[in-house]
Enzyme design. Structure first.
Site, mmCIF file in Angstrom:
data_model
loop_
_atom_site.group_PDB
_atom_site.id
_atom_site.type_symbol
_atom_site.label_atom_id
_atom_site.label_comp_id
_atom_site.label_asym_id
_atom_site.label_seq_id
_atom_site.Cartn_x
_atom_site.Cartn_y
_atom_site.Cartn_z
ATOM 1 C CD GLU A 27 -2.813 1.160 2.473
ATOM 2 O OE1 GLU A 27 -3.618 2.104 2.615
ATOM 3 O OE2 GLU A 27 -2.787 0.163 3.229
ATOM 4 C CG ASN A 72 -7.508 2.540 5.524
ATOM 5 O OD1 ASN A 72 -8.305 1.636 5.294
ATOM 6 N ND2 ASN A 72 -7.088 2.824 6.744
ATOM 7 C CG ASN A 172 -9.378 -1.170 2.086
ATOM 8 O OD1 ASN A 172 -8.930 -2.310 2.258
ATOM 9 N ND2 ASN A 172 -9.257 -0.221 2.993
ATOM 10 C CD GLU A 173 -9.965 -2.023 6.544
ATOM 11 O OE1 GLU A 173 -9.886 -0.866 7.013
ATOM 12 O OE2 GLU A 173 -9.215 -2.944 6.921
ATOM 13 C CE1 TYR A 244 -3.186 -5.835 9.546
ATOM 14 C CE2 TYR A 244 -5.405 -4.916 9.583
ATOM 15 C CZ TYR A 244 -4.221 -5.164 8.907
ATOM 16 O OH TYR A 244 -4.068 -4.745 7.608
ATOM 17 C CD GLU A 292 -6.049 -4.415 4.954
ATOM 18 O OE1 GLU A 292 -5.825 -4.090 6.151
ATOM 19 O OE2 GLU A 292 -6.532 -3.640 4.099
ATOM 20 C CD GLN A 351 0.593 -1.943 3.994
ATOM 21 O OE1 GLN A 351 1.504 -1.410 3.394
ATOM 22 N NE2 GLN A 351 -0.493 -1.289 4.343
#
Length: 502
Positions: A27, A72, A172-173, A244, A292, A351
Site C-alpha cells: 500500500e 485505506n 476497501n473496508e 489484526y 489483510e 504489509q
C-alpha cells in the site's frame, strides 16, 4: 512433561494447497513503497529505481499474489495520477494517512516490480470517492490489448503487452468510519454490484472481491456480509476478511491463541455467504479473500497517531518491530489459513515492507528479515500438494479472551506425487516443552529432510536495526522418525516446521 499425539490421514484432505494463500500487500502507506520497494539512488537499485536487496528478500519470502495500491489509500486514489511521464505526475494529499503522495510509483511501475518478484498483481479499485466508470477505465488501461484510447495510452507509456490482472478488489473496508467515502452495507452492496456487473461485461473470467467487514469486532459483522452479498452475489467471487492481532495488557496466553478468533471469523463469514447462496438456491459458492492479516500493535499506533507530522513524504508509519512471540502467533495464523483452504481462496499478509512487515529497510542502507519473515518463508517453501487436517490429542489451557485453547496446534500438507509431506506445529505453553508424537505411517515417508522453527529463551527477542540477526530459524535436533512415527519436542512458545521425504 506434557505430551501430545497427532494422527495424519492422507484421506483427511481439506483442499489442494493454493499458492494465493501466500499473498501479500503493498500500500502507499509510510515507507512501504518509497524507501521500501522503490529507492532510486540506492546502491542496489535498478534502472527503474527498485531496490534489488528487497526484490531478493521478497523472492525468498515466497509471496504469490500482491494486493495493490491499498488499503485505506485506495479510497482517495486517482490511478491516472500514477501513469505517464514522472515529471508530469501531480503531488496529492493522501487523506487516509495524512501524507503526501508523489505518484512516482503507479500501476505501470508496480507491474514491472511484480515481474521482478514473480508475483501476481491483485488490483484494488476506488469505490470510496469514485465508481463504475473509473473502475472500467483502469480495467481497460491494464488489460485491453490495444486499439482503444486507454490501452494505447498504456502502450505509449512503455507497456506494449496488457497486464492480464485477474483479481480485483471492489474498494476497501467500506464499513469503516475511518474510510474516505465509507457507506452502509446496503449502499455499498448496490455500488459493488453495479461495478462488478460492468467489469464482468468486459471480461466474465475476472475474479472479483467484494468488501467484507474490516474486523470481527465491527458492530455490523455478519450482517454486513449478508447484506452486501444479497446485492452482489451473482457478480462477485470472493468476500474479503481483515484481521489484526496483538498482545494486550501482558496477556500472552490469550495472544498465543489468537488463531481461535481467526477461526471464528472464517466460520461466521462462511455461514453468511452460504446463507445467501442457499436463499438464492444457487450452486455458486463464494470464497474468502483474507486480504489483510497480521500482528499489528494498533493500540500503540493509536497512542502516537496525533503526534506524527502531517503531510510528510514517506513518513515512518506503523513500523512495528516483531518479537519471537509475535512470530509464533503469526505462524499459527498462517497455519489457520491453510486449514481453511477449502474456503479461503486468497490471502494477503499486510504489509510487505517496512509497514507492519516481514522485511525492513533503511534509506541508503541494508534490508533485513523480521522474526515473522521465517514462518512465512518456510511455510511457503514447504507446503505443496494438498492440505490435511490432523487429528490432535492434547490438553488445553484457559485464556481470558478465547476460553479454552489447545496447547498444541498443527496442520499438514502432503504431495503424493513427490512423496513429500510437511507438518507445521505450534506450542502455546509458556513454560514447558511438549513432546509430540505424529503418526505419519499412512503417508509413506521415511526420512526427515529438515526440522526448523522459531523459539528463544526470551520470547520478546527481536531483530532490530542495531541487531538484525538476533532471531532466526533454529534447527530442532529432537526430531526423529521411525516406523511411521515422528517424534519431536517443541520448545515453549514456539513455531516449528518439519519436512518429510521418501
Amino acid at each position: 512433561m506434557t505430551t501430545a499425539r497427532i494422527a495424519i490421514d492422507p484421506n483427511a484432505t481439506v483442499a489442494p494447497v493454493n499458492r494465493r494463500i501466500f499473498g501479500s500487500f503493498v500500500e502507499h502507506l509510510g515507507r512501504c513503497v518509497y524507501d521500501g520497494i522503490y529507492e532510486p539512488g540506492h546502491p542496489t537499485a535498478d534502472a527503474d529505481g527498485f531496490r534489488g536487496d528487497v526484490v531478493d528478500l521478497v523472492t525468498e519470502l515466497g509471496t504469490s499474489t500482491i494486493r495493490y495500491p491499498g488499503g485505506n489509500f485506495v479510497s482517495g486514489y486517482r490511478w491516472e495520477d500514477g501513469v505517464g511521464p514522472r515529471e508530469n505526475r501531480p503531488v496529492r494529499r493522501d487523506l487516509a494517512w495524512h501524507s503526501l503522495e508523489t505518484n512516482q510509483v503507479g500501476v505501470d511501475e508496480f507491474a514491472k516490480w511484480c515481474k521482478l518478484t514473480g508475483s501476481e498483481m491483485m488490483m484494488a479499485v476506488n469505490l470510496g470517492t469514485r465508481g463504475v466508470l473509473e473502475a472500467l477505465d483502469l480495467l481497460e488501461y491494464t488489460n485491453h490489448p490495444s486499439g482503444t484510447a486507454l490501452s494505447d495510452q498504456r502502450i505509449a507509456n512503455g507497456a506494449p503487452e496488457p497486464y492480464g490482472i485477474s483479481m480485483w478488489c471492489l474498494g476497501n473496508e467500506m464499513d469503516g468510519p475511518w474510510q474516505v467515502g465509507a457507506m452502509s452495507a446496503d449502499d455499498y452492496g448496490k455500488l459493488a454490484a453495479r461495478t462488478a456487473s460492468a467489469m464482468k461485461m468486459v471480461d466474465p473470467k475476472l475474479e472479483l472481491v467484494v468488501c467484507g467487514s474490516s474486523s470481527s469486532s465491527m458492530p455490523t459483522f455478519g450482517d454486513w456480509e449478508r447484506t452486501v452479498l444479497e446485492h452482489s452475489f451473482d457478480s462477485v467471487d470472493y468476500i474479503s476478511c481483515h484481521a489484526y492481532y496483538q498482545e494486550r495488557d501482558g496477556d500472552l496466553g490469550s495472544f498465543l491463541a489468537s488463531s481461535l478468533n481467526m477461526e471464528y471469523f472464517i466460520r461466521t463469514v462462511v455461514a453468511a455467504a452460504d446463507h445467501v447462496q442457499h436463499k438464492r438456491h444457487s450452486d455458486k459458492q463464494i470464497q474468502l479473500s483474507f486480504d489483510e492479516w497480521n500482528v499489528w500493535y494498533l493500540d500503540e499506533w493509536n497512542a502516537i497517531e496525533g503526534t506524527i507530522e502531517e503531510w510528510a513524504y514517506a513518513p515512518r508509519l506503523i513500523e512495528d518491530v516483531y518479537s519471537v512471540a509475535d512470530a509464533v502467533v503469526f505462524g499459527n495464523l498462517l497455519m489457520t489459513l491453510l486449514k481453511h483452504s477449502d474456503r479461503v481462496g486468497s490471502a494477503s499478509l499486510a504489509q510487505l515492507v517496512n509497514v507492519i512487515a516481514p522485511i525492513m529497510t533503511e534509506p541508503g542502507g541494508g534490508a533485513w528479515r523480521q522474526t515473522t519473515f521465517f514462518p512465512f518463508s518456510v511455510t511457503s517453501r514447504l507446503a505443496s500438494g494438498v492440505v490435511l487436517a490432523p487429528r490432535i490429542e492434547v490438553a488445553t489451557y484457559t485464556t481470558k479472551v478465547h476460553g479454552d485453547a489447545p496447547l498444541v496446534d498443527s496442520v499438514a500438507t502432503y504431495d503424493a506425487e513427490a512423496g513429500t509431506a510437511a507438518v507445521f506445529l505450534v506450542n502455546r505453553h509458556q513454560d514447558e516443552a511438549i513432546t509430540v508424537t505424529v503418526d505419519v505411517s499412512a503417508l509413506g515417508v521415511g526420512s526427515i529432510v529438515e526440522a526448523n522453527g522459531i523459539h528463544d529463551e526470551d520470547v520478546y527477542a527481536k531483530n532490530t536495526i542495531d541487531d538484525r540477526e538476533r532471531v532466526g530459524l533454529v534447527a530442532n535436533e529432537s526430531a526423529s522418525l521411525a516406523d511411521g512415527s515422528l517424534t519431536i519436542t517443541l520448545p515453549p512458545v514456539s513455531w516449528t516446521a518439519v519436512a518429510l521425504g521418501a
